[in-house]
Design a protein around this motif. Sequence first.
Motif, PDB file in Angstrom:
ATOM      1  N   LEU A 112      -9.896   5.844  -4.187  1.00 33.38           N
ATOM      2  CA  LEU A 112      -8.624   6.090  -4.859  1.00 33.38           C
ATOM      3  C   LEU A 112      -8.730   5.904  -6.376  1.00 33.38           C
ATOM      4  CD1 LEU A 112      -5.870   6.920  -3.659  1.00 33.38           C
ATOM      5  CD2 LEU A 112      -5.184   4.515  -3.767  1.00 33.38           C
ATOM      6  N   GLY A 113      -9.818   5.277  -6.807  1.00 34.49           N
ATOM      7  CA  GLY A 113      -9.968   5.004  -8.231  1.00 34.49           C
ATOM      8  C   GLY A 113      -9.168   3.814  -8.705  1.00 34.49           C
ATOM      9  N   GLY A 114      -8.776   2.958  -7.778  1.00 33.01           N
ATOM     10  CA  GLY A 114      -7.971   1.778  -8.095  1.00 33.01           C
ATOM     11  C   GLY A 114      -7.032   1.480  -6.948  1.00 33.01           C
ATOM     12  N   PRO A 115      -6.214   0.457  -7.067  1.00 34.98           N
ATOM     13  CA  PRO A 115      -5.319   0.095  -5.965  1.00 34.98           C
ATOM     14  C   PRO A 115      -4.136   1.048  -5.861  1.00 34.98           C
ATOM     15  CG  PRO A 115      -4.923  -1.344  -7.826  1.00 34.98           C
ATOM     16  CD  PRO A 115      -6.105  -0.495  -8.196  1.00 34.98           C
ATOM     17  N   PRO A 116      -3.596   1.237  -4.673  1.00 29.77           N
ATOM     18  CA  PRO A 116      -2.360   2.004  -4.519  1.00 29.77           C
ATOM     19  C   PRO A 116      -1.168   1.163  -4.977  1.00 29.77           C
ATOM     20  CG  PRO A 116      -2.976   1.072  -2.414  1.00 29.77           C
ATOM     21  CD  PRO A 116      -4.080   0.697  -3.384  1.00 29.77           C
ATOM     22  N   ASP A 117      -0.002   1.764  -4.986  1.00 26.61           N
ATOM     23  CA  ASP A 117       1.210   0.992  -5.278  1.00 26.61           C
ATOM     24  C   ASP A 117       1.572   0.081  -4.111  1.00 26.61           C
ATOM     25  OD1 ASP A 117       1.666   2.234  -7.825  1.00 26.61           O
ATOM     26  OD2 ASP A 117       2.389   4.002  -6.747  1.00 26.61           O
ATOM     27  N   VAL A 118       1.409   0.630  -2.895  1.00 30.65           N
ATOM     28  CA  VAL A 118       1.763  -0.114  -1.680  1.00 30.65           C
ATOM     29  C   VAL A 118       0.646   0.073  -0.662  1.00 30.65           C
ATOM     30  CG1 VAL A 118       3.465  -0.453   0.157  1.00 30.65           C
ATOM     31  CG2 VAL A 118       4.222   0.307  -2.114  1.00 30.65           C
ATOM     32  N   LEU A 119       0.242  -1.005  -0.020  1.00 30.08           N
ATOM     33  CA  LEU A 119      -0.759  -0.986   1.040  1.00 30.08           C
ATOM     34  C   LEU A 119      -0.107  -1.476   2.333  1.00 30.08           C
ATOM     35  CD1 LEU A 119      -3.726  -0.792   2.086  1.00 30.08           C
ATOM     36  CD2 LEU A 119      -4.016  -3.165   1.298  1.00 30.08           C
ATOM     37  N   VAL A 120      -0.255  -0.703   3.408  1.00 25.27           N
ATOM     38  CA  VAL A 120       0.340  -1.062   4.699  1.00 25.27           C
ATOM     39  C   VAL A 120      -0.799  -1.252   5.704  1.00 25.27           C
ATOM     40  CG1 VAL A 120       2.077  -0.483   6.431  1.00 25.27           C
ATOM     41  CG2 VAL A 120       2.294   0.426   4.098  1.00 25.27           C
ATOM     42  N   VAL A 121      -0.894  -2.469   6.258  1.00 27.02           N
ATOM     43  CA  VAL A 121      -2.020  -2.833   7.129  1.00 27.02           C
ATOM     44  C   VAL A 121      -1.497  -3.454   8.426  1.00 27.02           C
ATOM     45  CG1 VAL A 121      -4.202  -4.087   7.283  1.00 27.02           C
ATOM     46  CG2 VAL A 121      -3.334  -3.385   5.042  1.00 27.02           C
ATOM     47  N   PRO A 122      -1.989  -3.003   9.575  1.00 24.13           N
ATOM     48  CA  PRO A 122      -1.618  -3.644  10.844  1.00 24.13           C
ATOM     49  C   PRO A 122      -2.236  -5.029  10.974  1.00 24.13           C
ATOM     50  CG  PRO A 122      -2.522  -1.433  11.190  1.00 24.13           C
ATOM     51  CD  PRO A 122      -2.835  -1.821   9.787  1.00 24.13           C
ATOM     52  N   MET A 145      -4.551  -6.353  -6.543  1.00 24.28           N
ATOM     53  CA  MET A 145      -3.576  -6.483  -5.462  1.00 24.28           C
ATOM     54  C   MET A 145      -2.402  -5.514  -5.630  1.00 24.28           C
ATOM     55  SD  MET A 145      -3.896  -8.425  -2.810  1.00 24.28           S
ATOM     56  CE  MET A 145      -2.231  -8.829  -2.343  1.00 24.28           C
ATOM     57  N   PRO A 146      -2.209  -4.624  -4.664  1.00 23.38           N
ATOM     58  CA  PRO A 146      -0.982  -3.824  -4.644  1.00 23.38           C
ATOM     59  C   PRO A 146       0.125  -4.622  -3.957  1.00 23.38           C
ATOM     60  CG  PRO A 146      -2.388  -3.187  -2.830  1.00 23.38           C
ATOM     61  CD  PRO A 146      -3.107  -4.300  -3.559  1.00 23.38           C
ATOM     62  N   GLU A 147       1.303  -4.036  -3.842  1.00 21.89           N
ATOM     63  CA  GLU A 147       2.290  -4.593  -2.917  1.00 21.89           C
ATOM     64  C   GLU A 147       1.763  -4.381  -1.501  1.00 21.89           C
ATOM     65  OE1 GLU A 147       6.310  -3.320  -3.294  1.00 21.89           O
ATOM     66  OE2 GLU A 147       6.273  -3.336  -5.495  1.00 21.89           O
ATOM     67  N   VAL A 148       1.896  -5.380  -0.676  1.00 27.64           N
ATOM     68  CA  VAL A 148       1.329  -5.317   0.668  1.00 27.64           C
ATOM     69  C   VAL A 148       2.427  -5.511   1.693  1.00 27.64           C
ATOM     70  CG1 VAL A 148      -0.269  -6.373   2.315  1.00 27.64           C
ATOM     71  CG2 VAL A 148      -0.930  -6.146  -0.091  1.00 27.64           C
ATOM     72  N   ARG A 149       2.410  -4.684   2.721  1.00 22.37           N
ATOM     73  CA  ARG A 149       3.259  -4.861   3.888  1.00 22.37           C
ATOM     74  C   ARG A 149       2.360  -4.950   5.114  1.00 22.37           C
ATOM     75  NH1 ARG A 149       5.731  -5.531   0.063  1.00 22.37           N
ATOM     76  NH2 ARG A 149       7.800  -4.778  -0.543  1.00 22.37           N
ATOM     77  N   LEU A 150       2.504  -6.013   5.862  1.00 19.97           N
ATOM     78  CA  LEU A 150       1.741  -6.202   7.082  1.00 19.97           C
ATOM     79  C   LEU A 150       2.625  -5.848   8.273  1.00 19.97           C
ATOM     80  CD1 LEU A 150      -0.068  -9.553   6.228  1.00 19.97           C
ATOM     81  CD2 LEU A 150      -0.816  -7.206   5.800  1.00 19.97           C
TER      82      LEU A 150
END
Length: 396
Positions: free
Chosen positions: A152-162, A182-187
């Motif tokens: 991606l060339g860097g972090p995304p705005d939001v990362l969603v991980v199970p 660190m992007p914003e993270v939603r687990l």
Amino acid sequence: MRAVFPATPLLRNDFLSARHGADVWLKREDLTPVRSYKLRGAFNAMRALDGQAVACASAGNHAQGVAWMCAQMGLRGVIFMPVTTPGQKIDKTRAFGGRHVEIRLVGDFFDDTLAAAQAWCAESGAHFLSPFDDWDVIEGQASVAVEMLEQLGGPPDVLVVPVGGGGLSAGMLRYLRAEGAMPEVRLVEPAGGASLAAALREGHPVTLPDVDTFVDGAAVARIGARPFEVLRQVPPQHVLRVPEGRLCVTIQEMLNVEGIVLEPAGALAIDALRDLGPEIEGRRVVCVATGGNFDFERLPDVKERAMRFAGTKKYFVLRMPQRPGALRDFLELLGPDDDIARFEYLKKSTRNFGSVLIGIESTDPGSLRALEARMGGLGMQWRDITDDPTLGELVI
């Protein structure tokens, strides 16, 4: 790692981007040689064994990842699986491991299988490889984040991980924090196995009393102790819970619209986009699709759960008078798009009324609500058992 298997692609998904008004990318872990990310942690933990035999207890992706790595590294592996494991999973694990792997079927329940594996390791001196509660495994899973940043060339705005046992999410977050990326993270957890949410509430890992095992790759009764050391910093409101029925809708959509085969755990992050709404509009979002080991014999169950969640299929127990024409009276209440999918009736010779189990499908949930109104208008007695957990398991 690159000498053993290639990086998985990070692909923009136009369908999801258009639906959510965001720039949605999928990290396709379903495209590894074993169709899940599990071989990453297995590789990292096993490369330091120096010829030592390895064992694990698993009926799914962890077993296949360990088996594949045993074949790649020439190590002996013993895979303990419950006796109830479907033959398809046993055959795939055996095919990945070949002559390097022995499969032992022990116990009807996973706890028995786990105890047998750990006891064998204690006796034989083999290395027991946990699917998530192991720092080497956690470090190996972090390679998903390494690839994502490069692609991606860097972090995304939001990362969603199970989240299941927590190995993948802990590895990715630990690496991203260390890199200052660190992007914003939603687990995301399945609603029937929300062990991280429970641990965050209590401040330490707890064992859930009941787990819905439908999302078999992520429905874990207790979050790993080591992963929780990393994940305990996550705000509780950033841990999402996905209902299993809605997840089935997403699995069907990804298969029918995009031609992407995902197992239930592999679709968790994608389904969670429905809950994020305005939070992700106009932003770059990466969802980790963790696996695609889907047994197509489960497809009827997925369809059933999806329809029940959407309200287009219902099950009723009707109290019907035992007289000629009573069934015809009921059938005349059905709408033009209502279809009887199940019907069971046993006449009682000593009663004035009998019970009918009936399943009805329609194209529109409003049609079934209208049917209930018509039944009520005629004074019919019925019980909607669609979402009754006990009757659903025993009858439906």
